[in-house]
Design a protein around this motif. Sequence first.
Motif, PDB file in Angstrom:
ATOM      1  N   UNK A  20       0.838  -1.203   0.000  1.00  0.00           N
ATOM      2  CA  UNK A  20       0.000   0.000   0.000  1.00  0.00           C
ATOM      3  C   UNK A  20       0.870   1.248   0.000  1.00  0.00           C
ATOM      4  N   UNK A  21       1.956   1.217   0.785  1.00  0.00           N
ATOM      5  CA  UNK A  21       2.873   2.348   0.813  1.00  0.00           C
ATOM      6  C   UNK A  21       3.533   2.571  -0.537  1.00  0.00           C
ATOM      7  N   UNK A  22       3.913   1.483  -1.198  1.00  0.00           N
ATOM      8  CA  UNK A  22       4.516   1.605  -2.529  1.00  0.00           C
ATOM      9  C   UNK A  22       3.506   2.164  -3.522  1.00  0.00           C
ATOM     10  N   UNK A  23       2.257   1.725  -3.389  1.00  0.00           N
ATOM     11  CA  UNK A  23       1.225   2.191  -4.317  1.00  0.00           C
ATOM     12  C   UNK A  23       0.942   3.680  -4.161  1.00  0.00           C
ATOM     13  N   UNK A  24       1.254   4.245  -3.001  1.00  0.00           N
ATOM     14  CA  UNK A  24       0.988   5.661  -2.767  1.00  0.00           C
ATOM     15  C   UNK A  24       1.937   6.581  -3.529  1.00  0.00           C
ATOM     16  N   UNK A  45      12.799   4.798  -2.452  1.00  0.00           N
ATOM     17  CA  UNK A  45      12.262   3.812  -1.518  1.00  0.00           C
ATOM     18  C   UNK A  45      11.305   2.864  -2.231  1.00  0.00           C
ATOM     19  N   UNK A  46      10.480   3.425  -3.113  1.00  0.00           N
ATOM     20  CA  UNK A  46       9.536   2.631  -3.896  1.00  0.00           C
ATOM     21  C   UNK A  46      10.266   1.552  -4.696  1.00  0.00           C
ATOM     22  N   UNK A  47      11.362   1.946  -5.338  1.00  0.00           N
ATOM     23  CA  UNK A  47      12.114   1.019  -6.190  1.00  0.00           C
ATOM     24  C   UNK A  47      12.818  -0.042  -5.352  1.00  0.00           C
ATOM     25  N   UNK A  48      13.570   0.378  -4.334  1.00  0.00           N
ATOM     26  CA  UNK A  48      14.386  -0.567  -3.567  1.00  0.00           C
ATOM     27  C   UNK A  48      13.539  -1.499  -2.707  1.00  0.00           C
ATOM     28  N   UNK A  49      12.471  -0.986  -2.125  1.00  0.00           N
ATOM     29  CA  UNK A  49      11.584  -1.856  -1.358  1.00  0.00           C
ATOM     30  C   UNK A  49      10.886  -2.864  -2.277  1.00  0.00           C
ATOM     31  N   UNK A  51      12.075  -4.090  -5.097  1.00  0.00           N
ATOM     32  CA  UNK A  51      13.050  -5.117  -5.479  1.00  0.00           C
ATOM     33  C   UNK A  51      13.329  -6.068  -4.314  1.00  0.00           C
ATOM     34  N   UNK A  52      13.354  -5.524  -3.088  1.00  0.00           N
ATOM     35  CA  UNK A  52      13.601  -6.371  -1.919  1.00  0.00           C
ATOM     36  C   UNK A  52      12.509  -7.411  -1.741  1.00  0.00           C
ATOM     37  N   UNK A  83       6.921  -5.125 -14.230  1.00  0.00           N
ATOM     38  CA  UNK A  83       6.427  -3.963 -14.969  1.00  0.00           C
ATOM     39  C   UNK A  83       7.076  -2.682 -14.453  1.00  0.00           C
ATOM     40  N   UNK A  84       7.365  -2.641 -13.149  1.00  0.00           N
ATOM     41  CA  UNK A  84       8.057  -1.480 -12.595  1.00  0.00           C
ATOM     42  C   UNK A  84       9.474  -1.364 -13.108  1.00  0.00           C
ATOM     43  N   UNK A  85      10.169  -2.502 -13.225  1.00  0.00           N
ATOM     44  CA  UNK A  85      11.532  -2.491 -13.781  1.00  0.00           C
ATOM     45  C   UNK A  85      11.509  -1.992 -15.220  1.00  0.00           C
TER      46      UNK A  85
END
Length: 235
Positions: A20-24, A45-49, A51-52, A83-85
């Motif tokens: 949910x946090x990433x979607x924000x 943070x969106x990208x690294x979290x 990928x983690x 899709x994010x990558x």
Amino acid sequence: MDMLASLGDGFAIALTWQNLGLALLGVRKRKMTAGRWSLKAWTSAHVYLGLALIVIATLHTGFQLGWNVHTLAWALMLLVIASGIYGIVVYAVLPAKVSENRREMTKREMLDALAAIDRQLQSAAQPLGREQSDLIIDALEQDPFDFGVVTRLSGNYRGCKTIRALEAFGVGASQDEAIEKVGKLLRRRKAQLDQIRRQMKLRALLDIWLYVHVPVTIALIAALSAHIISVFYYW
């Protein structure tokens, strides 16, 4: 076992909140601020979290995958990340190509240039015979942008009537002044169409990942919610 189940439940809830946090990020992008929670920091943070999660969520499955809602959530997560990558890659490469193709022209200016060529072509085709005039009329009446997504992404406009007319008139010099003039205008029209269509293709490549990323993210949150409810209900 109860302790492990509780840890798994807690992790599933944390994973849902993380998604949910990433979607924000989509909401955060509309507020340009500096500092610790700047858009750049939020995006990182969106990208690294994200990928983690490939490692964390895969370990969470315990490599016990099957035809169930838990595996569905895991698969949707991988699709969201993939899709994010893709989005990261295209946004790193394509904007420069978009700018180069525009040649400092706006979208309106490109369309105006095409309209100006069309007016010249319509006038130049007046002395031509019926068969040749029909080719020009067909080319001018065809909506140059009325093609499907696959055609737009591939750039292969086989049904383009401007190309068909240009092939009929040939690319070499002609002894007929009217035909030669129409041929030159057709080549200019095709060049202008090529520029506009390249721009459309680049923009489509930039935007199409969102048509996968956003809906699948929503589906992922729904699947994670079902995963948590089923875990609490059955365990």
